[in-house]
Design an enzyme around this catalytic site. Sequence first.
Site, PDB file in Angstrom:
ATOM      1  N   ASP A 179     -12.335   6.890   3.715  1.00 30.43           N
ATOM      2  CA  ASP A 179     -11.209   6.613   4.532  1.00 30.43           C
ATOM      3  C   ASP A 179     -10.596   5.166   4.426  1.00 30.43           C
ATOM      4  OD1 ASP A 179      -9.041   7.177   6.185  1.00 30.43           O
ATOM      5  OD2 ASP A 179     -10.195   7.512   7.757  1.00 30.43           O
TER       6      ASP A 179
ATOM      7  N   ASP B 191       1.566   6.053   5.704  1.00 32.67           N
ATOM      8  CA  ASP B 191       0.361   5.399   5.093  1.00 32.67           C
ATOM      9  C   ASP B 191       0.845   4.825   4.003  1.00 32.67           C
ATOM     10  OD1 ASP B 191      -1.826   4.144   5.824  1.00 32.67           O
ATOM     11  OD2 ASP B 191      -3.333   5.444   4.605  1.00 32.67           O
TER      12      ASP B 191
ATOM     13  N   GLU C 261      -9.477   3.696   2.118  1.00 29.73           N
ATOM     14  CA  GLU C 261      -9.133   3.623   0.807  1.00 29.73           C
ATOM     15  C   GLU C 261      -7.959   2.629   0.395  1.00 29.73           C
ATOM     16  OE1 GLU C 261      -7.777   5.100   3.179  1.00 29.73           O
ATOM     17  OE2 GLU C 261      -5.741   4.928   2.939  1.00 29.73           O
TER      18      GLU C 261
ATOM     19  N   ASP D  86      -2.831  10.183   3.679  1.00 24.70           N
ATOM     20  CA  ASP D  86      -4.237   9.978   3.811  1.00 24.70           C
ATOM     21  C   ASP D  86      -5.151  10.642   4.717  1.00 24.70           C
ATOM     22  OD1 ASP D  86      -6.675   8.340   4.058  1.00 24.70           O
ATOM     23  OD2 ASP D  86      -5.918   6.787   5.359  1.00 24.70           O
TER      24      ASP D  86
ATOM     25  N   ARG E  99      -7.666  -0.630   0.891  1.00 28.16           N
ATOM     26  CA  ARG E  99      -8.393  -1.926   0.311  1.00 28.16           C
ATOM     27  C   ARG E  99      -8.872  -1.660  -1.182  1.00 28.16           C
ATOM     28  NH1 ARG E  99     -12.911  -2.297   4.717  1.00 28.16           N
ATOM     29  NH2 ARG E  99     -10.959  -1.200   5.999  1.00 28.16           N
TER      30      ARG E  99
ATOM     31  N   LYS F 158       0.733  -1.136   0.082  1.00 25.92           N
ATOM     32  CA  LYS F 158       0.015   0.110  -0.147  1.00 25.92           C
ATOM     33  C   LYS F 158       0.733   1.437  -0.151  1.00 25.92           C
ATOM     34  CE  LYS F 158      -3.213   2.444   3.085  1.00 25.92           C
ATOM     35  NZ  LYS F 158      -4.377   2.653   4.087  1.00 25.92           N
TER      36      LYS F 158
ATOM     37  N   LYS G 179     -10.483  12.761   8.085  1.00 25.28           N
ATOM     38  CA  LYS G 179     -10.163  12.303   9.329  1.00 25.28           C
ATOM     39  C   LYS G 179      -9.911  13.395  10.410  1.00 25.28           C
ATOM     40  CE  LYS G 179      -6.800   8.746   8.099  1.00 25.28           C
ATOM     41  NZ  LYS G 179      -7.599   7.403   8.822  1.00 25.28           N
TER      42      LYS G 179
HETATM   43  N1  BES Z   1      -4.505   4.119   6.783  1.00 29.54           N
HETATM   44  C1  BES Z   1      -5.676   4.189   7.629  1.00 29.54           C
HETATM   45  C2  BES Z   1      -5.247   3.127   8.771  1.00 29.54           C
HETATM   46  C3  BES Z   1      -4.684   3.378   9.930  1.00 29.54           C
HETATM   47  C4  BES Z   1      -5.225   4.345  10.955  1.00 29.54           C
HETATM   48  C5  BES Z   1      -3.395   3.271  10.076  1.00 29.54           C
HETATM   49  C6  BES Z   1      -4.642   4.790  12.149  1.00 29.54           C
HETATM   50  C7  BES Z   1      -2.591   3.744  11.252  1.00 29.54           C
HETATM   51  C8  BES Z   1      -3.398   4.583  12.355  1.00 29.54           C
HETATM   52  C9  BES Z   1      -6.632   3.575   6.853  1.00 29.54           C
HETATM   53  O1  BES Z   1      -6.677   4.008   5.344  1.00 29.54           O
HETATM   54  C10 BES Z   1      -7.953   4.007   7.538  1.00 29.54           C
HETATM   55  O2  BES Z   1      -8.403   5.045   7.554  1.00 29.54           O
HETATM   56  N2  BES Z   1      -8.711   3.107   7.692  1.00 29.54           N
HETATM   57  C11 BES Z   1      -9.983   3.265   8.253  1.00 29.54           C
HETATM   58  C12 BES Z   1     -11.090   2.248   7.943  1.00 29.54           C
HETATM   59  C13 BES Z   1     -12.406   2.355   8.430  1.00 29.54           C
HETATM   60  C14 BES Z   1     -12.998   3.639   7.643  1.00 29.54           C
HETATM   61  C15 BES Z   1     -13.359   1.317   8.118  1.00 29.54           C
HETATM   62  C16 BES Z   1      -9.880   2.953   9.952  1.00 29.54           C
HETATM   63  O3  BES Z   1      -9.062   2.190  10.425  1.00 29.54           O
HETATM   64  O4  BES Z   1     -10.284   3.773  10.765  1.00 29.54           O
HETATM   65 ZN    ZN Z   2      -4.830   4.639   4.691  1.00 28.07          ZN
HETATM   66 MN    MN Z   3      -7.828   5.777   5.027  1.00 27.27          MN
END
Ligand code: BES
Ligand code: ZN
Ligand code: MN
Length: 495
Positions: free
Chosen positions: A347, A288, A349, A270, A351, A265, A277
């Site tokens: 968010d 990210d 994204e 992000d 996947r 990834k 966020k």
């Molecule tokens: N890059 C983030 C995951 C992340 C968040 C990694 C905080 C480390 C610390 C990812 O893209 C994301 O935002 N995931 C969301 C998914 C949700 C919207 C289903 C998450 O984990 O909140």
């Molecule tokens: Zn992300």
């Molecule tokens: Mn995200």
Amino acid sequence: MEFSIKSGSPERIRTGCIIIGVFEPRKLTSAGAALDGASRGQLGAAIKRGDMEGKSGTTLMLQQLPGIDAARVMMVGLGRERDFDDGKYRQAIGKAISALKQTGVTEAVLCMTAGVKHRNLGWHAAQSAIAATDAIYRFDRMKSKQETVRGVRQLTLLVAERGDLAAGQAGLKQGVAMAHGMNLARDLGNLPPNVCTPSYLADAARDLAKRYRLRVQILERKDMEKLGMGSLLSVARGSHQPPKLIIVKYDGGPRSAKPYALVGKGVTFDTGGISLKPAAEMDEMKFDMCGAASVLGTLRAVAELKLSINVVGVIPATENMPGGAATKPGDIVTSMSGQTVEILNTDAEGRLILCDALTYTERFEPQAVIDIATLTGACVIALGHVASGLFANDEALAQELLAAGQTAGDRAWHLPLWDDYQDQLKSNFADFANIGGRPAGSVTAACFLSRFTKKFKWAHLDIAGVAWKSGAAKGSTGRPVPLLTQFLIERAAKA
Ligand code: BES
Ligand code: ZN
Ligand code: MN
């Protein structure tokens, strides 16, 4: 840092500093006992005075001891011998090398190539290189003035027998390659997001390819449109930075051998997109792209070791930004696989870019695919900053990766990918949604990816908790380069 290995007796080594371990309570290792004998009890005397109990994390420096050719002897506490394990070994090396940053020592000899039960000399050598490199790592290229670098530049491992040199050397070489790969991954991770853009990652891949004779191919937005990568492209819509799909090939094996594919990834920042966020710690979303960085780092290590396997790295790189053209919650996109996805949260994204990269990877007919992604905050809640989350559609592959992580000091933990969780991705309007609600967020993210990995053996590493550190020690860790490299070393040995 430069590493080498030699044999001999510690008292006759000419060096700035000899490093030896001391177990708690007050127990010298064999190299320490040899130095104590040669100096007529100087080490034992320091211990008797109460200056070194052997507690883990402590160090004591002695200067210019009689009968010893080295200018200094550093004792480093190892804790109780009974409890001495992989982590304590790495910690002791780290403490010793860090402590030397406070001195004028630039060249040192380490007499700690044994001690952990069930681990051989090669393992100790490899892990010492990783721990020592970690201890002196710094990232100051964005500071206007670089501080003068102090610390060890040359580290020699000392083994007792000449006959041990070959095994030690082999382990050392592997550890050094992993350390180099980690440093590359850390540097890319630590760079600010206005520098480390998708285009920068593509250039970094080109540089790596030039240096190690890898083949690189960069797909542009038009190419991705032609391939029907509607899911990947939907993430890039809000950004002014053009997305890149970076493909790097290492051909070390026979032409007929199917490659291992590493898919990383590469979200260089992000923001969450329209599902924006919160502001706190959002700067950390520059990390990210650490999955992408670990792919490049691992390719570097594999190329340096000249492993006789084929590896292909695939990196979907983009920013995730809000903007007038950005994808909106409710939008439905068609992935390269033909499956449609209702984007309920922009968010989620990672996947969305990985699924098209995974479909693209089918063309390499890989013998195994591992994707690496800072995918879910839920993984941080589940496993903290200790283990990566591991998911797989093949049990043997999962077990091999777990074992490689144990060996390399870069552990993962197996989480379930059961069908029971797939229902959470139901959508009323598309084939499925890109989120599955709060429960088991890491599992449903993996379930989403599993719908694009039916054609190969596949494992997914969620590195959200381990790829970087927050707080005072904020910075990229270089994980899981050791795990991935160890896995490929073992596969190459079997081939
Ligand atoms: N890059 C983030 C995951 C992340 C968040 C990694 C905080 C480390 C610390 C990812 O893209 C994301 O935002 N995931 C969301 C998914 C949700 C919207 C289903 C998450 O984990 O909140
Ligand atoms: Zn992300
Ligand atoms: Mn995200």
